[in-house]
Design an enzyme around this catalytic site. Structure first.
Site, mmCIF file in Angstrom:
data_model
loop_
_atom_site.group_PDB
_atom_site.id
_atom_site.type_symbol
_atom_site.label_atom_id
_atom_site.label_comp_id
_atom_site.label_asym_id
_atom_site.label_seq_id
_atom_site.Cartn_x
_atom_site.Cartn_y
_atom_site.Cartn_z
ATOM 1 N N THR A 183 -2.599 20.113 76.629
ATOM 2 C CA THR A 183 -2.274 19.214 77.741
ATOM 3 C C THR A 183 -2.734 19.843 79.055
ATOM 4 O O THR A 183 -3.333 19.175 79.902
ATOM 5 C CB THR A 183 -0.755 18.935 77.760
ATOM 6 N N GLN A 192 -7.236 17.294 67.526
ATOM 7 C CA GLN A 192 -7.018 16.906 66.130
ATOM 8 C C GLN A 192 -8.257 17.154 65.273
ATOM 9 O O GLN A 192 -8.233 16.893 64.067
ATOM 10 C CB GLN A 192 -6.633 15.424 66.046
ATOM 11 N N GLY A 236 -3.455 25.412 69.773
ATOM 12 C CA GLY A 236 -3.139 26.337 68.679
ATOM 13 C C GLY A 236 -2.330 25.704 67.561
ATOM 14 O O GLY A 236 -2.617 25.894 66.372
ATOM 15 N N HIS A 237 -1.321 24.914 67.942
ATOM 16 C CA HIS A 237 -0.365 24.496 66.907
ATOM 17 C C HIS A 237 -0.844 23.361 66.017
ATOM 18 O O HIS A 237 -0.172 22.991 65.058
ATOM 19 C CB HIS A 237 1.012 24.181 67.532
ATOM 20 N N THR A 252 -0.462 35.514 83.420
ATOM 21 C CA THR A 252 -0.583 36.553 82.393
ATOM 22 C C THR A 252 -0.711 35.911 81.017
ATOM 23 O O THR A 252 0.106 35.061 80.650
ATOM 24 C CB THR A 252 0.662 37.465 82.424
ATOM 25 N N CYS A 307 4.882 11.406 70.592
ATOM 26 C CA CYS A 307 5.234 11.049 71.964
ATOM 27 C C CYS A 307 5.784 9.636 72.008
ATOM 28 O O CYS A 307 6.817 9.364 72.604
ATOM 29 C CB CYS A 307 4.013 11.111 72.863
#
Ligand code: PLP
Length: 372
Positions: free
Chosen positions: A70, A177, A195-196, A232, A315
């Site tokens: 996002t 996706q 990543g997820h 960071t 969502c």
């Protein structure tokens, strides 16, 4: 529990989890510090960067880590518009994009940007001619996703990138996706990944940036990521994403073949009365979005507690609104509310998938008996 919600998130790969462990516990140095430990963490992040870049597979670009896809999408859109020359103040996108794209465009529109949001056809596909007709020298960015998160449709991203370049615009591809599932074609200037969705950790994404297409920074501060994205970095999250991306690259053909077998098994197991939402050919086959006349999909999901699957997108489910993608392909509110999304992949067994579909089919039929 049988997990069939691979578009919402994917199980963390044991290899990614294992790679993260030292960086969660003992190795806590700041990767931007010049200490020996800091440099070791920075080196681990560079390995991860290469692994994610290789999984994306595009030439002549750099990759910056972000806190999510996002964020990467917000950065790409806002930063490109910020950099665009005078007279270039328009974005062309599509009604079936993720909210990260659509809401960002809407927000920019409120500030005076032009936004053209193209429709999709009843299969969920964009007409390349419609994109062409919407383009002129006022367009700064064309944003089109590769694989749709709700119905799995694969859009003609390479052709669209070519058209965007013909009018001097850049092309953003949301490949969240797609990573590890379908090959990302050459053409886009900016590519957002997460990543997820690829068996890595949550709260990390990345923006791949073609040389020369760097968007203006969205987040200012300590100048990390070559001044492009301050903050960071988390070595654990980067390393976990990198390990997951490496697995996705190495196991691409195996994962793909497994998903094709699952798709065939799912279609065989599906009883009569179900309709597939979206094109079945031009599609990633780890996404089966189906509807049934009169089905109360929300009730089905809450009744079948041993199964995890979804209503449209995660969502849309949260908001209680019918999926905007299903509405965009021409479904009525009622049809959209009678639709469920089954998402499967690397760790789904054929037996579990078939058993889940039988349970769903039985529960849908019992709803119908009850209603009759
Ligand atoms: N784009 C698509 C197509 C997605 O499916 C998602 C996640 O649902 C996102 C963007 C946002 O990804 P993230 O969860 O990393 O912010």
């Amino acid at each position: 529990m049988i997990y069939l919600d691979y578009q919402a998130t994917t199980p963390l790969a044991p290899e990614a989890s294992g790679a993260m462990q030292p960086w969660i516990a003992d190795k806590f140095a700041n990767p931007h510090s010049p200490s020996r430990e800091g440099r070791e963490a920075a080196a681990a992040i560079e390995v991860a960067r290469k692994q994610v870049r290789e999984a994306i597979g595009l030439k002549n670009g750099t990759l910056a880590f972000t806190g999510s896809a996002t964020e990467a999408i917000n950065w790409a859109i806002k930063g490109t518009l910020e950099n665009a020359g005078p007279g270039r103040n328009r974005i062309v996108t599509v009604q079936s994009e993720h909210a990260a794209v659509l809401d960002t465009c809407e927000w920019l529109e409120g500030g005076g940007a032009g936004v053209t949001c193209l429709p999709v056809d009843s299969d969920g596909l964009i007409g390349v001619d419609a994109v062409k007709a919407a383009l002129d020298e006022s367009v700064a960015l064309v944003a089109v996703m590769l694989v749709n998160n709700e119905i799995g449709i694969i859009q003609p991203v390479a052709e669209i990138a070519k058209l965007a370049h013909e009018v001097g615009a850049l092309m953003l591809c949301d490949a969240v996706q797609a990573l590890g599932r379908v090959h990302i074609p050459q053409g886009p200037d900016l590519v957002a990944v997460s990543g997820h969705k690829v068996h890595g950790p949550k709260a990390i994404g990345a923006l791949w940036i073609r040389e020369g297409a760097e968007p203006a920074p969205l987040i200012h501060g300590g100048g990390q990521e070559q001044g492009m994205r301050s903050g960071t970095l988390s070595p654990a999250l980067c390393v976990g994403f990198g390990a997951a991306a490496k697995l996705a690259s190495e196991g691409f053909d195996r994962d793909r073949a497994h998903v094709e077998r699952l798709w065939t098994a799912a279609l065989d197991a599906l009883g009569p009365g179900w309709i597939i939402n979206g094109d079945t050919g031009q599609r990633y086959h780890g996404n089966l979005n189906i509807r049934r006349q009169g089905l109360d999909a929300a009730r089905l999901i809450s009744d079948l507690r041993e199964l995890a699957f979804s209503l449209g997108s995660a969502c849309a489910s949260g908001s209680g609104r019918p999926s905007h993608v299903l509405r965009a392909i021409g479904l009525s509110d009622r049809e959209a509310r009678s639709s469920i999304r089954l998402g499967f992949g690397r760790y789904t067994s054929e037996d579990d998938l078939v058993a889940a579909i039988k349970q769903i089919d039985d529960a849908a039929k019992s709803q119908e008996r009850f209603a009759a």
